[in-house]
Structures are given as C-alpha cells and as structure tokens.
Design an enzyme around this catalytic site. Structure first.
Site, PDB file in Angstrom:
ATOM      1  CB  ILE A  51      45.631  46.374  35.903  1.00 41.35           C
ATOM      2  CG1 ILE A  51      46.456  46.216  34.622  1.00 41.35           C
ATOM      3  CG2 ILE A  51      45.648  45.108  36.725  1.00 41.35           C
ATOM      4  CD1 ILE A  51      47.918  45.932  34.887  1.00 41.35           C
ATOM      5  CB  SER A  52      43.617  51.499  36.284  1.00 39.49           C
ATOM      6  OG  SER A  52      42.392  51.055  36.827  1.00 39.49           O
TER       7      SER A  52
END
Length: 208
Positions: free
Chosen positions: A8-9
C-alpha cells in the site's frame, strides 16, 4: 510453493491491504507466506519486497494482486520478472490489466513476452527518434537515409503479429519502421522465424 506480496502507498493506516490479502488467500497463498510493504511504488528500498524475493526458490510462484503492486515502473517490473524467470520462479497476477499474466503457463509466458517486447520497442523508438533529431540538427535540409534496422524487440513483435488474420502488413511495417522485404527476410507470412530473424534473437532471451 506460492509466495504472496502486497503493498500500500501510505504507512499512516489510511490504506489497508485487506483486499490484496484476501485475494492472495483465496488464490491459495498461506498467510505466513505473504510479505508486505507500506511504501510508495516509486521507493527503491522496499524491505518487504526484498525479503520476498530472497525467500523465493526455484519452482515457487510469486503471486500479486495487481502488477502495479510489484514494480516501481515498467523497466523495473520487466527486469524483476526476467530475473524471476531466470531463477525458475513463476509470476501470477490476480486482477487488473495484468490478470492474464501467469508465467507458469505457455499462454502467460507469451503475454508477458509481448508485454516486454512492447516496452523494449518503445525504448528503441525513443532512442531512434533522438538520434534522428540530432542528425537533422547537424545536417539541416538533408533528406533521405536508410530505414531503421531490425532489432530483437521488432522481431518479437513481428512474430506476435504475423499469422494473425487482422494484421495488415503495410501497417505493421510502418509501425516497425522497416520495409516489407526486411520484414519477410526475418519472419515468414505465417509467423515463423526465418534465418535472419534467428540471428537477431541469438544470444537474447528466447521468445515465448
């Protein structure tokens, strides 16, 4: 063995990996065999990915939710998959535009081979255009010049396109920047590799 990777970013908890995690579990990946990163895809130092790649052994399959979870960019992605292939490790993508990629199957290898060839072809076009622009700047008003030569990526693309009923030879030659004679010297009308094409591909990654 199936090994999973999720990313995930953001690391602040505003994004979660539940969707990716559940998809990997449904695909048969054991929970303890899933590696995770909470970092931007552009970040080079991803500890989870590094540990995941180290854990993979010949015969294993790396499973990701989408292609953009794995690579920083197209170049990094292709290099990563080529390295996995060299090590005898497969890649399976569960969803998104890369969902047809499963390098453990002949069809999946073909899809990624075309995918990689397109990226290589794009890089070569950029290089060729740059060289042509520099030459034009040095020789104002000069016209003509010989057509661009065949390259490994152009041969691969020709192999993929030839033999397909919808392929128009004139359009293919225009896209590749070569003459019809050059095309047929390397690839037959039904998509078979000819001697000149074999010479081009000799020493590079085998197609398909």
């Amino acid at each position: 063995m199936l090994i999973g990777y999720t990313r995930i970013s953001k690391a602040d908890g505003s994004q979660v990996t539940d969707l990716q995690y559940d998809a990997l579990i449904d695909a048969g990946v054991e929970a303890e065999a899933i590696y995770e990163d909470r970092a931007s895809g552009k970040q080079e130092d991803r500890v989870g990915l590094a540990n995941c790649l180290k854990a993979l052994r010949p015969g294993d399959v790396l499973v990701v939710w989408k292609l953009d979870r794995l690579g920083r960019n197209l170049h990094h992605l292709i290099n990563t998959v080529h390295d996995l292939t060299r090590r005898g490790i497969g890649l399976k993508v569960l969803s998104g535009h890369g969902a047809t990629i499963d390098t453990t199957t002949p069809a999946g290898k073909l899809v990624f081979g075309i995918f990689a060839a397109l990226a290589e072809f794009e890089r070569e076009l950029i290089t060729e255009r740059t060289i042509a622009g520099l030459a034009s700047a040095r020789a104002r008003g000069r016209k003509g010049g010989r057509p661009f030569k065949m390259t490994p990526s152009k041969v691969r693309l020709a192999l993929a396109a030839m033999g397909q009923a919808e392929t128009k030879i004139s359009d293919l030659c225009k896209e590749l920047g070569i003459t019809r004679q050059t095309l047929y010297r390397h690839v037959s009308p039904n998509g078979e590799l000819r001697p000149d094409g074999k010479k081009i591909l000799k020493g590079v990654m085998h197609f398909g």
